[in-house]
Every structure is written in C-alpha cells, then in structure tokens.
Design a protein around this motif. Sequence first.
Motif, mmCIF file in Angstrom:
data_model
loop_
_atom_site.group_PDB
_atom_site.id
_atom_site.type_symbol
_atom_site.label_atom_id
_atom_site.label_comp_id
_atom_site.label_asym_id
_atom_site.label_seq_id
_atom_site.Cartn_x
_atom_site.Cartn_y
_atom_site.Cartn_z
ATOM 1 N N SER A 1 0.814 -1.219 0.000
ATOM 2 C CA SER A 1 0.000 0.000 0.000
ATOM 3 C C SER A 1 0.849 1.270 0.000
ATOM 4 O O SER A 1 0.322 2.368 0.155
ATOM 5 N N GLY A 2 2.149 1.128 -0.165
ATOM 6 C CA GLY A 2 3.011 2.303 -0.307
ATOM 7 C C GLY A 2 3.622 2.817 0.973
ATOM 8 O O GLY A 2 4.265 3.862 0.981
ATOM 9 N N GLY A 3 3.465 2.107 2.079
ATOM 10 C CA GLY A 3 4.042 2.519 3.349
ATOM 11 C C GLY A 3 5.470 2.004 3.496
ATOM 12 O O GLY A 3 5.968 1.244 2.663
ATOM 13 N N LYS A 4 6.120 2.413 4.569
ATOM 14 C CA LYS A 4 7.497 2.013 4.816
ATOM 15 C C LYS A 4 7.601 1.296 6.151
ATOM 16 O O LYS A 4 7.011 1.719 7.141
ATOM 17 N N VAL A 5 8.360 0.209 6.163
ATOM 18 C CA VAL A 5 8.638 -0.525 7.383
ATOM 19 C C VAL A 5 10.017 -0.085 7.861
ATOM 20 O O VAL A 5 11.009 -0.270 7.167
ATOM 21 N N TYR A 6 10.072 0.522 9.045
ATOM 22 C CA TYR A 6 11.330 1.067 9.556
ATOM 23 C C TYR A 6 12.174 0.036 10.290
ATOM 24 O O TYR A 6 13.378 0.186 10.380
#
Length: 138
Positions: A62-67
Amino acid sequence: MDIRAKQRAVVEALEDVKGRDILVFNTARMPSMFERVVIASGDSNRQVKSLADNVQEKIKESGGKVYGVEGQQAGEWVLVDLGDLVVHVMHPTVREFYNLEEVWGGKPVQMAKPTAPKKAAAKKKPARAKASRPRRKR
C-alpha cells in the motif's frame, strides 16, 4: 500514507492470518514517538512470525514504509515499526505476562467497519396465526 489507512491495513493484515485479540491504542496524546499501538496475538511462534510478515507485506503493497522489525528469530514477540504506528504481535502467554494493554492502556480505538453496499431487503410475508384446536379429552 495516512495514519487511518495504515491502521486499517495493519488490522486487515492481522485478520487475514487469523490474528486474535487485536487492539489499537491511540497514543498521540502520550509522550511517545508514534501515534498508534496495535497489539495482537498468535497461537504459535510460527503464526506470530506469519502475522508480522503479513503486516510488512501489506504495508509495503500500500506504499508505506517498514522502519524496523525486532524479535522475528524467536517468534514469541515480534515488534514491527511503521513510523507513526507500532505493531506488537505476541504469543498469548507473553502478552499476558507483559500486559502492554495497561502500559498503553486506556480505551482502544474503535474502528469503523467498511461499509458494504446495502442489498434491497426482501419483504417478508406476515406469519399466519395458528388455528386453535380443542383439546382432546382423555
């Protein structure tokens, strides 16, 4: 990615892999580095890992980032850092022991269910009254 969209994606990812006891806490008013905490349980170490993996996949899709991800090797407690949202996936015994609900506590966020298109309600026929029969004499 909007916090509510991210929250919805995380909860759906957890539900897809049969996560249990999913709670979302709003921590925006608390002195923390994130706005939401999601806590969920898995029945086994394998399921806990699978839940965390699915959250990461859905967020990336969905276009998010996993930090960051912590604890994936052991699988009893996996933390997924999504920036303004942190996901704790735990084995039930670990969850009971650490009792994070009390730490982040208060009232869980109520999530609105996605609205499905309404179907036209079929009209029901009125129920017929039963004819009363006289009792038989013995």
